[in-house]
Scaffold this motif. Sequence first.
Motif, mmCIF file in Angstrom:
data_model
loop_
_atom_site.group_PDB
_atom_site.id
_atom_site.type_symbol
_atom_site.label_atom_id
_atom_site.label_comp_id
_atom_site.label_asym_id
_atom_site.label_seq_id
_atom_site.Cartn_x
_atom_site.Cartn_y
_atom_site.Cartn_z
ATOM 1 N N GLN A 1 -21.621 -52.052 -10.830
ATOM 2 C CA GLN A 1 -21.661 -52.896 -12.018
ATOM 3 C C GLN A 1 -23.094 -53.332 -12.326
ATOM 4 O O GLN A 1 -23.900 -53.524 -11.414
ATOM 5 C CB GLN A 1 -20.797 -54.140 -11.768
ATOM 6 C CG GLN A 1 -20.602 -55.030 -12.947
ATOM 7 C CD GLN A 1 -19.712 -56.216 -12.590
ATOM 8 O OE1 GLN A 1 -20.140 -57.129 -11.916
ATOM 9 N NE2 GLN A 1 -18.460 -56.160 -13.024
ATOM 10 N N GLU A 2 -23.383 -53.508 -13.626
ATOM 11 C CA GLU A 2 -24.655 -54.083 -14.042
ATOM 12 C C GLU A 2 -24.370 -55.475 -14.582
ATOM 13 O O GLU A 2 -23.428 -55.667 -15.348
ATOM 14 C CB GLU A 2 -25.322 -53.205 -15.094
ATOM 15 C CG GLU A 2 -25.789 -51.884 -14.533
ATOM 16 C CD GLU A 2 -26.566 -51.050 -15.539
ATOM 17 O OE1 GLU A 2 -26.917 -51.560 -16.625
ATOM 18 O OE2 GLU A 2 -26.825 -49.880 -15.224
ATOM 19 N N ARG A 3 -25.214 -56.441 -14.158
ATOM 20 C CA ARG A 3 -24.997 -57.837 -14.533
ATOM 21 C C ARG A 3 -26.251 -58.407 -15.180
ATOM 22 O O ARG A 3 -27.337 -57.859 -15.064
ATOM 23 C CB ARG A 3 -24.613 -58.663 -13.311
ATOM 24 C CG ARG A 3 -23.312 -58.147 -12.686
ATOM 25 C CD ARG A 3 -22.771 -59.086 -11.637
ATOM 26 N NE ARG A 3 -22.445 -60.418 -12.112
ATOM 27 C CZ ARG A 3 -21.368 -60.730 -12.833
ATOM 28 N NH1 ARG A 3 -20.498 -59.792 -13.179
ATOM 29 N NH2 ARG A 3 -21.144 -61.970 -13.204
ATOM 30 N N THR B 1 -15.413 -62.661 -13.739
ATOM 31 C CA THR B 1 -16.712 -62.326 -13.144
ATOM 32 C C THR B 1 -17.831 -63.191 -13.724
ATOM 33 O O THR B 1 -18.952 -63.146 -13.233
ATOM 34 C CB THR B 1 -17.064 -60.842 -13.357
ATOM 35 O OG1 THR B 1 -17.174 -60.596 -14.759
ATOM 36 C CG2 THR B 1 -16.034 -59.929 -12.725
ATOM 37 N N THR C 1 -23.048 -62.893 -15.933
ATOM 38 C CA THR C 1 -21.995 -62.130 -16.601
ATOM 39 C C THR C 1 -22.297 -60.642 -16.451
ATOM 40 O O THR C 1 -23.359 -60.260 -15.975
ATOM 41 C CB THR C 1 -21.902 -62.494 -18.098
ATOM 42 O OG1 THR C 1 -20.759 -61.847 -18.671
ATOM 43 C CG2 THR C 1 -23.136 -62.071 -18.864
ATOM 44 N N THR C 2 -21.366 -59.825 -16.882
ATOM 45 C CA THR C 2 -21.618 -58.387 -16.885
ATOM 46 C C THR C 2 -22.575 -58.053 -18.034
ATOM 47 O O THR C 2 -22.641 -58.787 -19.031
ATOM 48 C CB THR C 2 -20.323 -57.582 -17.072
ATOM 49 O OG1 THR C 2 -19.749 -57.924 -18.337
ATOM 50 C CG2 THR C 2 -19.335 -57.843 -15.953
ATOM 51 N N GLU C 3 -23.288 -56.962 -17.899
ATOM 52 C CA GLU C 3 -24.228 -56.540 -18.942
ATOM 53 C C GLU C 3 -23.494 -56.260 -20.252
ATOM 54 O O GLU C 3 -24.018 -56.532 -21.330
ATOM 55 C CB GLU C 3 -25.006 -55.313 -18.478
ATOM 56 C CG GLU C 3 -26.219 -55.004 -19.317
ATOM 57 C CD GLU C 3 -27.279 -56.096 -19.318
ATOM 58 O OE1 GLU C 3 -27.747 -56.454 -20.424
ATOM 59 O OE2 GLU C 3 -27.641 -56.608 -18.247
#
Length: 179
Positions: free
Chosen positions: A135-137, A65, A157-159
């Motif tokens: 999702q949080e990014r 991701t 990227t993801t958080e």
Amino acid sequence: MLKRIAAILLVVLSLTLTGCVSKVTGLKSYVDTGDGYQFLYPNGWLPIAVSNGPDVVFRDLIEQTENVSVVISPVDGDKTLADLGTPTDLGYKLSKNSLVSTDSGREAELISAEARESRSKSYYILEYAVKLPNQERHNLASVAVSRGKLFTLNVSTTEERWPKVKEAFEKVVKSFSVY
């Protein structure tokens, strides 16, 4: 005795040289001479073919991701980056037009926006928190205008992973240059 001194000197020299290049350790260079831009991206990231989208996309082999992309858009006339607005103004415009689309369920919040100069070119560095339905990014972007085109490099990227990759992603964004 002479072998020992040579071995010690070799170890000291290798540690010194390693310290000199640590700023870009783990980063590779990508250059697009046709479109006129370049940037660094993390080792282990592979190019991904995307049709009708960004000019180039690299994605992490393991953390799939995580990605970096460059989007090129036309700019009216001979406008400069400053003509398009302040870093904050342009950051908000890009969040509404690029990061969030109608009925996507996405929300983007501009965290920071700053201007920087490099080699007589202006760049805006933008940081976003992006909320997807599941999702949080965290996104960083570098934006520049050159030859009637708006260039936007985005790294995401993801958080959860953001604290681990923040330093490398900041180097990627600051390495972006147009010519």
